[in-house]
Design a protein around this motif. Sequence first.
Motif, PDB file in Angstrom:
ATOM      1  N   GLU A  34       0.818  -1.407  -0.099  1.00  0.00           N
ATOM      2  CA  GLU A  34       0.072  -0.087  -0.058  1.00  0.00           C
ATOM      3  C   GLU A  34       0.934   1.282   0.075  1.00  0.00           C
ATOM      4  OE1 GLU A  34      -3.487   0.415  -0.254  1.00  0.00           O
ATOM      5  OE2 GLU A  34      -3.494  -1.779  -0.418  1.00  0.00           O
ATOM      6  N   LEU A  35       1.878   1.273   0.798  1.00  0.00           N
ATOM      7  CA  LEU A  35       2.810   2.305   0.856  1.00  0.00           C
ATOM      8  C   LEU A  35       3.434   2.779  -0.498  1.00  0.00           C
ATOM      9  CD1 LEU A  35       4.528   1.712   4.170  1.00  0.00           C
ATOM     10  CD2 LEU A  35       2.976   3.563   3.500  1.00  0.00           C
ATOM     11  N   TYR A  36       3.870   1.654  -1.198  1.00  0.00           N
ATOM     12  CA  TYR A  36       4.619   1.658  -2.510  1.00  0.00           C
ATOM     13  C   TYR A  36       3.596   2.306  -3.696  1.00  0.00           C
ATOM     14  CZ  TYR A  36       8.855   0.286  -0.737  1.00  0.00           C
ATOM     15  OH  TYR A  36      10.491   0.187  -0.340  1.00  0.00           O
ATOM     16  N   GLU A  61       1.273   6.465  -7.036  1.00  0.00           N
ATOM     17  CA  GLU A  61       0.324   7.363  -7.244  1.00  0.00           C
ATOM     18  C   GLU A  61       0.512   8.738  -7.283  1.00  0.00           C
ATOM     19  OE1 GLU A  61      -4.062   8.061  -5.162  1.00  0.00           O
ATOM     20  OE2 GLU A  61      -3.638   5.893  -5.831  1.00  0.00           O
ATOM     21  N   GLU A  62       1.290   8.998  -6.308  1.00  0.00           N
ATOM     22  CA  GLU A  62       1.628  10.367  -6.074  1.00  0.00           C
ATOM     23  C   GLU A  62       2.646  10.884  -7.161  1.00  0.00           C
ATOM     24  OE1 GLU A  62       2.922  10.563  -2.168  1.00  0.00           O
ATOM     25  OE2 GLU A  62       1.174  10.655  -1.220  1.00  0.00           O
ATOM     26  N   ALA A  63       3.648  10.105  -7.515  1.00  0.00           N
ATOM     27  CA  ALA A  63       4.431  10.435  -8.528  1.00  0.00           C
ATOM     28  C   ALA A  63       4.003  10.534  -9.920  1.00  0.00           C
ATOM     29  CB  ALA A  63       5.536   9.168  -8.690  1.00  0.00           C
ATOM     30  N   ALA A  64       2.832  10.128 -10.126  1.00  0.00           N
ATOM     31  CA  ALA A  64       2.070  10.011 -11.510  1.00  0.00           C
ATOM     32  C   ALA A  64       1.163  11.402 -11.348  1.00  0.00           C
ATOM     33  CB  ALA A  64       1.106   8.965 -11.638  1.00  0.00           C
ATOM     34  N   GLU A  65       0.739  12.148 -10.557  1.00  0.00           N
ATOM     35  CA  GLU A  65       0.229  13.204 -10.492  1.00  0.00           C
ATOM     36  C   GLU A  65       0.691  14.309 -11.048  1.00  0.00           C
ATOM     37  OE1 GLU A  65      -1.259  13.726  -6.391  1.00  0.00           O
ATOM     38  OE2 GLU A  65      -2.852  11.961  -6.477  1.00  0.00           O
TER      39      GLU A  65
END
Length: 384
Positions: A373-375, A380-384
Amino acid sequence: MSEFALDPKELQWCAELRTLAAERLRPLADHGEAGRINRPLVRALGELGLLERLFSSGSLELCLMRESLAYGCTEAETALALQGLGAHPVHAHGTPAQRARWLPQVEEGSAVAAFALSEPDAGSDAAALTLAAERDPGRAPGQGDGWRLTGEKCWISNAPEADFYTVFARTTPGAGARGVSAFLVPADRPGLTGTPLDMISPHPIGVLAFDGVPVTRDDLIGEVDRGFRVAMGTLNLFRPSVGAFAVGMAQAALDATLAHTARRRAFGGQLKDLQAVAHQVAELATRTEAARLLVYAAAAAYDRGERDVPRRAAMAKLLATETAQQVVDAAVQLHGARALQRGHLLEHLYREVRAPRIYEGATEVQRTIIAKELYAQLAEEAAE
């Protein structure tokens, strides 16, 4: 309730549950037979309205029930939890006919439920289950879709004495988690047999054998090939409350240790006056409180419908069950040989506390879930 404190009504309710557990449920538990379903105890839970609350409560209230009951009577806590685990899929995903047939009996304590997911070679890796649900070609036209269940389930709580089982079987071979369906299987269904297992924990656990057990679409819980979602949704609800069960046991062991070290004389004084003892007790109390707060936070997140419930539920179960093991073990050490006597509270807790680190996802599985879940969040944050 905030995530960090209970309000006065919640505190009063928890105190009432502890009293009920000690005064009404503990005597019933003491008259039960280890490894067998204690039906008078289950009926008492129904009469007190606690089983009905399983299906009207959120995750936090479930945690408060389990923690409070565990403090005074672990057998009552386990009986309540197993009713919820076995019947929640029916409550959440069952047909109107399934709910009408079974849930009133579960709530009053006259029918015992069980959750049949694990297999001899599919415990932690539940998606690898192999119990086969094969299409039944022998059904007459107009009787609807049918399957035959063939295989084995193992480590099933309340087996083989439950009245019905929520059974997870493979309807599509080779599809992993996406090829599993859930079925409601009454215990009297032809071809279904069971054998009890002799375990260290006092509640019943057994093996179920399926020899062409017939099921139909009327027995299906949810949709075909969507049963793994039913299983994981149930476990996400109950994982924080497994942590609550552990916290209740840890608190019972801690309170017993406080009382013992305050009165026990050794080396010219009381045990509590030895810094090594006092510091150890302080550490145990701190870890117990930290586990409790993490359980409450995970339960509150579930009730709010937050996205990170799998991670938080896994963290809560991980910390609480590992902490409870540490607290109970230290409590036995501080009590000395008396804690090893059959019938002592800590001897009982020592046997009870080990299993929660394994069932509903072992500690190692919780760590895997947390890391995954952490990774995933990082990606997900890097793709934003």
